[in-house]
Scaffold this active site. Structure first.
Site, short mmCIF file in Angstrom:
data_model
loop_
_atom_site.label_atom_id
_atom_site.label_comp_id
_atom_site.label_asym_id
_atom_site.label_seq_id
_atom_site.Cartn_x
_atom_site.Cartn_y
_atom_site.Cartn_z
N GLU A 192 0.97 -9.85 -17.65
CA GLU A 192 0.72 -8.73 -16.74
C GLU A 192 -0.26 -7.73 -17.33
O GLU A 192 -1.09 -7.17 -16.64
CB GLU A 192 2.02 -7.97 -16.53
CG GLU A 192 2.97 -8.48 -15.53
CD GLU A 192 4.04 -7.43 -15.27
OE1 GLU A 192 3.98 -6.80 -14.23
OE2 GLU A 192 4.92 -7.28 -16.13
N LYS A 202 3.08 -1.98 -8.00
CA LYS A 202 4.41 -1.70 -8.52
C LYS A 202 5.50 -2.27 -7.62
O LYS A 202 6.54 -2.71 -8.09
CB LYS A 202 4.60 -0.18 -8.64
CG LYS A 202 5.93 0.24 -9.25
CD LYS A 202 6.06 -0.21 -10.68
CE LYS A 202 7.38 0.17 -11.28
NZ LYS A 202 7.58 -0.48 -12.60
N HIS A 235 9.99 -30.90 -25.25
CA HIS A 235 9.90 -31.62 -23.97
C HIS A 235 8.58 -31.32 -23.26
O HIS A 235 8.50 -31.42 -22.05
CB HIS A 235 11.10 -31.26 -23.09
CG HIS A 235 12.39 -31.60 -23.75
ND1 HIS A 235 12.91 -32.87 -23.79
CD2 HIS A 235 13.23 -30.83 -24.48
CE1 HIS A 235 14.04 -32.87 -24.47
NE2 HIS A 235 14.27 -31.64 -24.90
N TRP A 271 -3.57 -1.91 -1.46
CA TRP A 271 -3.51 -3.17 -2.20
C TRP A 271 -3.87 -4.21 -1.17
O TRP A 271 -3.10 -4.47 -0.24
CB TRP A 271 -2.10 -3.39 -2.76
CG TRP A 271 -2.01 -4.60 -3.66
CD1 TRP A 271 -2.26 -4.66 -4.99
CD2 TRP A 271 -1.65 -5.93 -3.28
NE1 TRP A 271 -2.07 -5.93 -5.47
CE2 TRP A 271 -1.70 -6.74 -4.43
CE3 TRP A 271 -1.28 -6.52 -2.07
CZ2 TRP A 271 -1.41 -8.09 -4.42
CZ3 TRP A 271 -0.99 -7.87 -2.05
CH2 TRP A 271 -1.06 -8.66 -3.22
N GLU A 277 10.66 -12.80 -20.25
CA GLU A 277 10.18 -11.44 -19.95
C GLU A 277 9.02 -11.08 -20.87
O GLU A 277 8.03 -10.47 -20.44
CB GLU A 277 11.35 -10.45 -20.10
CG GLU A 277 10.97 -8.98 -20.10
CD GLU A 277 10.28 -8.50 -18.82
OE1 GLU A 277 10.16 -9.29 -17.86
OE2 GLU A 277 9.83 -7.34 -18.79
N ASN A 311 0.89 0.02 6.09
CA ASN A 311 1.34 -0.80 4.97
C ASN A 311 2.12 -1.96 5.58
O ASN A 311 3.05 -1.76 6.35
CB ASN A 311 2.26 0.01 4.03
CG ASN A 311 2.88 -0.90 2.97
OD1 ASN A 311 2.27 -1.89 2.57
ND2 ASN A 311 4.09 -0.59 2.56
N GLY A 312 1.71 -3.20 5.29
CA GLY A 312 2.40 -4.38 5.83
C GLY A 312 1.38 -5.44 6.20
O GLY A 312 0.21 -5.36 5.83
N CYS A 364 0.86 -1.18 0.00
CA CYS A 364 0.00 0.00 0.00
C CYS A 364 0.90 1.23 0.00
O CYS A 364 2.10 1.14 0.17
CB CYS A 364 -0.84 0.01 1.26
SG CYS A 364 -1.73 -1.52 1.50
N ARG A 372 1.46 1.89 -5.98
CA ARG A 372 1.76 0.85 -4.97
C ARG A 372 0.53 0.02 -4.62
O ARG A 372 0.62 -0.96 -3.90
CB ARG A 372 2.31 1.50 -3.70
CG ARG A 372 3.58 2.31 -3.90
CD ARG A 372 3.96 3.02 -2.63
NE ARG A 372 4.25 2.06 -1.58
CZ ARG A 372 5.47 1.55 -1.38
NH1 ARG A 372 6.46 1.92 -2.15
NH2 ARG A 372 5.69 0.68 -0.45
N LYS A 388 5.33 -9.92 -19.56
CA LYS A 388 4.71 -8.65 -19.98
C LYS A 388 3.32 -8.90 -20.54
O LYS A 388 2.36 -8.20 -20.20
CB LYS A 388 5.60 -7.97 -21.04
CG LYS A 388 6.81 -7.28 -20.44
CD LYS A 388 6.38 -6.02 -19.75
CE LYS A 388 7.22 -5.59 -18.60
NZ LYS A 388 7.54 -6.54 -17.54
C1 AGP Z 1 7.52 -6.43 -13.73
O1 AGP Z 1 6.86 -5.89 -14.85
C2 AGP Z 1 6.60 -6.65 -12.58
N1 AGP Z 1 5.97 -5.45 -12.18
C3 AGP Z 1 7.26 -7.39 -11.43
O2 AGP Z 1 7.60 -8.67 -11.89
C4 AGP Z 1 8.53 -6.75 -10.84
O3 AGP Z 1 9.59 -6.84 -11.76
C5 AGP Z 1 8.90 -7.53 -9.57
O4 AGP Z 1 7.85 -7.39 -8.62
C6 AGP Z 1 10.22 -7.05 -8.92
O5 AGP Z 1 10.09 -5.71 -8.57
P1 AGP Z 1 11.44 -4.90 -8.16
O6 AGP Z 1 12.31 -4.86 -9.39
O7 AGP Z 1 10.97 -3.57 -7.72
O8 AGP Z 1 12.11 -5.69 -7.05
#
Ligand code: AGP
Length: 598
Positions: free
Chosen positions: A478, A593, A494, A74, A471, A100-101, A2, A27, A475
């Site tokens: 996500e 994020k 495989h 969040w 990656e 937050n936590g 959060c 966040r 993407k």
């Molecule tokens: C990447 O697009 C994602 N948002 C997520 O996988 C991110 O890379 C991951 O949570 C790690 O975040 P950080 O680089 O801030 O540690």
């Protein structure tokens, strides 16, 4: 994950808090709320939804007063709802808290408080905090009551607390980030400095089990022994311009297009500040820990370092590394990669490495974040604030740091001479222009709209491009919520090949490297089973073009530099596919994020 913010000063607090939660929205964005103190009362507005939505409905600026707290959520405990939104209030309506936590012993505390007659309105773990403080606040020593309550908490917290009868802000942290912004006769306290960076660059970084009491000044004490701690005010050197979308529809697209400049800045920054790369000698193994996209940067880092420096590199998911009692010697170098520097698993993995006496380097994009404050050295990526939840420009900036670090290691270990290194850097300096060329390819939008219609896809690559395939799959997942498998191309036979069905999009990185003809056979295998082939190829490669449904061209470069180029089509495919599926590009469902909880 959060975002929390508190303000005390001469300005209308609701205006500062509203701006702050807007900047922290990346966040978490399930629900939002603000509470202020005015005329001896707590004024509170909160609801489920994004900041703009809820503000339109409730008009946060109607809240008066010069002290207050704000929150964007969040959810971890309890669904997104008005009752579960923060701030949470004590039964006597004198105390408001944002958090937050995760309070891991909240069930036991809730039962204790309910048995004493306290009433809960929400399903959250957070609500135990204001009620515990109310329980202990009998002798009107509020600071003592707060400390007593905090000492009962297990788990992680960054909390900000106000009391209608006291003109103070109180905040504390354990395992969740919290920083104090010191302005001119005003104070800010927030999860990270993006919440208040427009007002002050002077920051005090809170550490675990520290509590700050803010009145006309500030005092920091240790929660466990109540001792006063003397902390210095640091000046934030990175200019976190207030990120605006400019002419772009989404932050993600803007940040994808910023990559040429970001890579150029990162190269120039580390060439100018070469000393930052330090003399890392006398270690014989490198361990890389990271999560998500940063983990894929780590996999590419393994290829770079092992190819250039011939030192063994192991790459681990932070969440796995921290619990496996890793074998670490004091001759190991650990590199923790994190855009935010607040990812709970990566911070814990870094702590594990430090406890086992390894040297720790952080590759990070946020000045003063928790990870950077643990590291022996931080190599700051020069990506600027990355707002889009999907990491793009931070990823290519991480690659640039890893490549330059590899060249530096090769130099100090006398594996490459100045001339050879300069030749590599010359090639690297061509990347921004080459990246721009790919970004100007309008075909990628059309290819995305036309081909990603099914709910499944596969991304393939070999060698240094196989992590790029991983990656690319992440993407797409996500941003467009399409299921995507990333895999080394040879692994197809495989198991993955069972997935291939008619018109299923398969993205294949097929640039001219030593496995080119193997990849060509993989493409044939997929084609014979009806898959739709989107190939990322070198310019004018007719051989692959003739067996593909679509091709996206990238310029030729050094084999180890291809990820800078091959990742761009992946990012754009995810963006345009998400767009035509009306997904929320900058704030994808269920994500945040910075994953500051385990
Ligand atoms: C990447 O697009 C994602 N948002 C997520 O996988 C991110 O890379 C991951 O949570 C790690 O975040 P950080 O680089 O801030 O540690």
């Amino acid at each position: 994950m959060c975002g929390i913010i508190g303000y005390k000063g001469g300005k209308k607090s609701s205006a500062i808090l509203l701006e702050g939660i807007k900047n922290l929205e990346y966040r978490g964005y399930d629900s939002v709320g603000i509470a202020t103190i005015y005329d001896g009362k707590i004024e509170l507005k909160k609801d489920v939804g994004r900041v703009d939505e809820v503000n339109k409905k409730l008009n946060f600026l109607e809240l008066n007063g010069f002290i207050g707290i704000g929150h964007t959520r969040w959810s971890t405990h309890g669904k997104p709802s008005k009752e579960n939104a923060h701030p949470h209030i004590s039964n006597d309506y004198s105390i408001a808290v944002v958090h937050n936590g995760i309070i891991e012993n909240y069930n036991e505390l809730r039962k204790e408080l309910e048995n004493e007659g306290f009433k809960f309105k929400s399903e959250t773990d957070t609500e135990v905090i204001p009620l515990l403080i109310e329980k202990y606040n009998k002798k009107n020593d509020f600071e003592k009551a707060v400390i007593k309550a905090l000492r009962r908490l297990e788990g992680s917290f960054a909390v900000i607390i106000i009391n209608k009868d006291i003109d103070k802000l109180i905040a504390a942290r354990r395992f969740s980030p919290l920083m104090l912004g010191v302005g001119k006769d005003e104070f800010f306290i927030a999860s990270d400095s993006t919440a208040f960076i427009k007002h002050t660059n002077d920051i005090v970084f809170m550490e675990d089990d520290e509590m700050v009491i803010i009145d006309d000044g500030f005092k920091i004490v240790n929660i466990t022994d109540n001792k006063i701690i003397d902390k210095k005010i640091e000046h934030n050197r990175i200019n976190y311009y207030s990120a605006e979308k400019g002419n772009y529809r989404h932050f993600m697209l803007k940040e994808i297009h910023e990559q040429p400049r970001v890579v150029e800045n990162t190269i120039n920054y580390f060439i100018k500040n070469n000393s930052l790369l330090h003399n890392y000698k006398n270690f014989n193994r490198i361990l890389i820990v990271a999560c998500g996209t940063s983990y894929y940067a780590g996999l590419i880092g393994k290829f770079l370092i092992e190819s250039i420096v011939r030192i063994p590199v192991e790459v681990d998911y932070s969440s796995e590394f921290r619990y496996k009692d890793p074998i670490i010697n004091n001759t190991d170098l650990v590199i923790a990669i994190s855009q935010s520097g607040e990812t709970a698993d990566t911070i814990a993995a870094a702590k594990e490495a430090k406890n086992k006496k390894a040297k720790l380097i952080a590759i990070c994009n946020v000045f003063g974040s928790s990870l950077t404050r643990m590291a022996d050295t931080t190599l700051y990526t020069q990506a600027g604030t990355e707002i889009g939840v999907a990491s793009t420009k931070a990823f290519t900036s991480q690659l640039a740091v890893l490549y330059l670090f590899s060249l530096h290691l090769a130099k100090i270990n006398k594996l490459m001479n100045e001339k050879e290194i300069n030749k590599k850097i010359k090639l690297m300096k061509k990347l921004p222009l080459q990246m721009k060329k790919i970004l100007s390819n309008n075909k990628i939008k059309e290819i995305s709209e036309k081909n990603f219609l099914s709910n499944n896809s596969v991304f393939l690559g070999r060698g240094v491009n196989y992590p790029v395939a991983l990656e690319g799959a992440l993407k797409l997942k996500e941003i467009s919520y399409i299921h995507a498998e990333g895999s080394p191309a040879a692994e197809l036979k495989h198991g993955h090949i069972a997935l291939i069905e008619k018109d299923m999009p398969v993205v294949v990185i097929a640039v001219k490297d030593k496995t080119y003809y193997k990849i060509k056979s993989n493409i044939e295998e997929i084609k014979s089973r009806g898959g739709k082939i989107i190939s990322i190829v070198n310019e004018e490669d007719e051989e692959i073009e003739n067996i593909s449904d679509e091709v996206i061209e990238v310029p030729e470069t050094d084999l180890l530099l291809y990820p800078f180029l091959t990742v761009i089509p992946m990012q754009l495919i995810a963006y345009y596919t998400g767009l035509c599926r009306n997904c929320d590009i900058d704030k994808p469902r269920n994500l945040a994020k910075s994953v500051t909880v385990e």
